[in-house]
Design an enzyme around this catalytic site. Structure first.
Site, PDB file in Angstrom:
ATOM      1  N   ASN A  11       0.859  -1.180   0.000  1.00  0.00           N
ATOM      2  CA  ASN A  11       0.000   0.000   0.000  1.00  0.00           C
ATOM      3  C   ASN A  11       0.898   1.233   0.000  1.00  0.00           C
ATOM      4  OD1 ASN A  11      -1.536   2.276   1.004  1.00  0.00           O
ATOM      5  ND2 ASN A  11      -3.116   0.840   1.647  1.00  0.00           N
ATOM      6  N   LYS A  14       0.383   3.785   2.788  1.00  0.00           N
ATOM      7  CA  LYS A  14       0.845   3.310   4.096  1.00  0.00           C
ATOM      8  C   LYS A  14       2.376   3.343   4.163  1.00  0.00           C
ATOM      9  CE  LYS A  14      -1.497  -0.137   5.777  1.00  0.00           C
ATOM     10  NZ  LYS A  14      -1.995  -1.492   6.082  1.00  0.00           N
ATOM     11  N   ASP A  73      -1.780  -4.050  10.802  1.00  0.00           N
ATOM     12  CA  ASP A  73      -3.145  -4.240  10.339  1.00  0.00           C
ATOM     13  C   ASP A  73      -3.951  -3.137  10.986  1.00  0.00           C
ATOM     14  OD1 ASP A  73      -5.106  -5.492   8.788  1.00  0.00           O
ATOM     15  OD2 ASP A  73      -5.904  -6.553  10.524  1.00  0.00           O
ATOM     16  N   SER A  74      -4.724  -2.477  10.188  1.00  0.00           N
ATOM     17  CA  SER A  74      -5.452  -1.329  10.715  1.00  0.00           C
ATOM     18  C   SER A  74      -6.827  -1.235  10.088  1.00  0.00           C
ATOM     19  CB  SER A  74      -4.659  -0.041  10.455  1.00  0.00           C
ATOM     20  OG  SER A  74      -4.346   0.089   9.083  1.00  0.00           O
ATOM     21  N   PHE A 154      -6.315   8.349   2.602  1.00  0.00           N
ATOM     22  CA  PHE A 154      -6.833   7.203   1.863  1.00  0.00           C
ATOM     23  C   PHE A 154      -7.785   6.434   2.765  1.00  0.00           C
ATOM     24  CE2 PHE A 154      -3.083   5.958   4.152  1.00  0.00           C
ATOM     25  CZ  PHE A 154      -3.281   4.650   4.566  1.00  0.00           C
ATOM     26  N   GLY A 155      -8.351   5.368   2.242  1.00  0.00           N
ATOM     27  CA  GLY A 155      -9.247   4.537   3.044  1.00  0.00           C
ATOM     28  C   GLY A 155     -10.462   5.306   3.537  1.00  0.00           C
ATOM     29  N   ASP A 157     -10.438   7.858   5.521  1.00  0.00           N
ATOM     30  CA  ASP A 157     -10.069   9.196   5.965  1.00  0.00           C
ATOM     31  C   ASP A 157     -11.145  10.265   5.691  1.00  0.00           C
ATOM     32  OD1 ASP A 157      -7.741   8.160   6.931  1.00  0.00           O
ATOM     33  OD2 ASP A 157      -6.420   9.140   5.493  1.00  0.00           O
ATOM     34  N   ARG A 183      -1.760   5.228  13.239  1.00  0.00           N
ATOM     35  CA  ARG A 183      -0.475   4.687  12.772  1.00  0.00           C
ATOM     36  C   ARG A 183       0.683   5.454  13.391  1.00  0.00           C
ATOM     37  NH1 ARG A 183      -1.896   4.331   7.992  1.00  0.00           N
ATOM     38  NH2 ARG A 183      -2.547   2.176   8.183  1.00  0.00           N
TER      39      ARG A 183
END
Length: 201
Positions: A11, A14, A73-74, A154-155, A157, A183
């Site tokens: 990713n 990340k 892992d999040s 991303f994700g 957010d 993170r």
């Protein structure tokens, strides 16, 4: 001690965050792709920490001790959804990594919900060598916004709203986000534990 650290992820967002936050340490941080590793570790754990441990172990074994390995892992856990999407965050809408569909599904499920509290969770595992493994977890609390806002990050957010900043993660600059995020908190704990290890070495 080997100063190369392989992040068990491809990713790019990340990887960029981790490289930025760990830049002050004298470590070469590379992705799986940069390490010429092409493997998709099945994330079948029931917790973020279980998945992070499995990914780190698999990649560390593949490298045969040739580098340190960091895996994380999040995801987002929403109170009104009994902690969902949780470990299924990346594939919440069925297709792995489809941020648009994942956010759309979350917003749909949250329609009419009074309790919009949520948290981002990040579990991290660092294999320094076969005898030294560091495990940390970071969390940041917020609420699920009513709509997508912002184009940063991303994700999830754009739907994760931080009351004290009056913005979603999608609206915050990377400088601020990389200071307060789940993170960032996990990496801060990791950095402290790593420095402690170096002092004892």
């Amino acid at each position: 001690m080997n100063r190369k650290l392989v992040v068990a992820s491809n990713n790019k967002h990340k990887i960029s965050e981790i490289k930025d936050i760990l830049s002050k340490l004298n470590i070469e941080v590379i992705s799986l792709r940069e390490a010429n590793i092409d493997v998709d570790v099945e994330e079948d754990g029931i917790t973020f920490m279980e998945n992070a441990c499995k990914k780190a172990q698999v990649i560390f074994d593949m490298l045969k001790g040739g580098a340190m390995v960091l895996a994380d892992d999040s995801g987002i856990a929403v109170d009104a959804l009994d902690g969902a999407p949780g470990v299924f965050s990346a594939r919440f809408a069925g297709e792995h990594g489809n941020d648009k569909k994942n956010n759309e599904k979350l917003l749909k499920l949250m329609e009419g919900k009074q309790n919009r509290k949520a948290k981002f969770v990040c579990a991290m595992v660092l294999f320094i060598n076969k005898n030294t493994v560091i495990k940390v977890q970071g969390e940041v609390h917020g609420v699920v916004a009513e709509e997508l806002k912002g184009h940063e990050g991303f994700g999830y957010d754009p739907v994760f709203y931080i009351p004290q900043y009056g913005k979603t993660f999608g609206e915050l600059s990377s400088t601020i986000k990389n200071t307060i995020s789940h993170r960032a908190q996990a990496l801060s704990k990791l950095e402290d534990a790593f420095k402690e290890y170096l002092q004892e070495e």
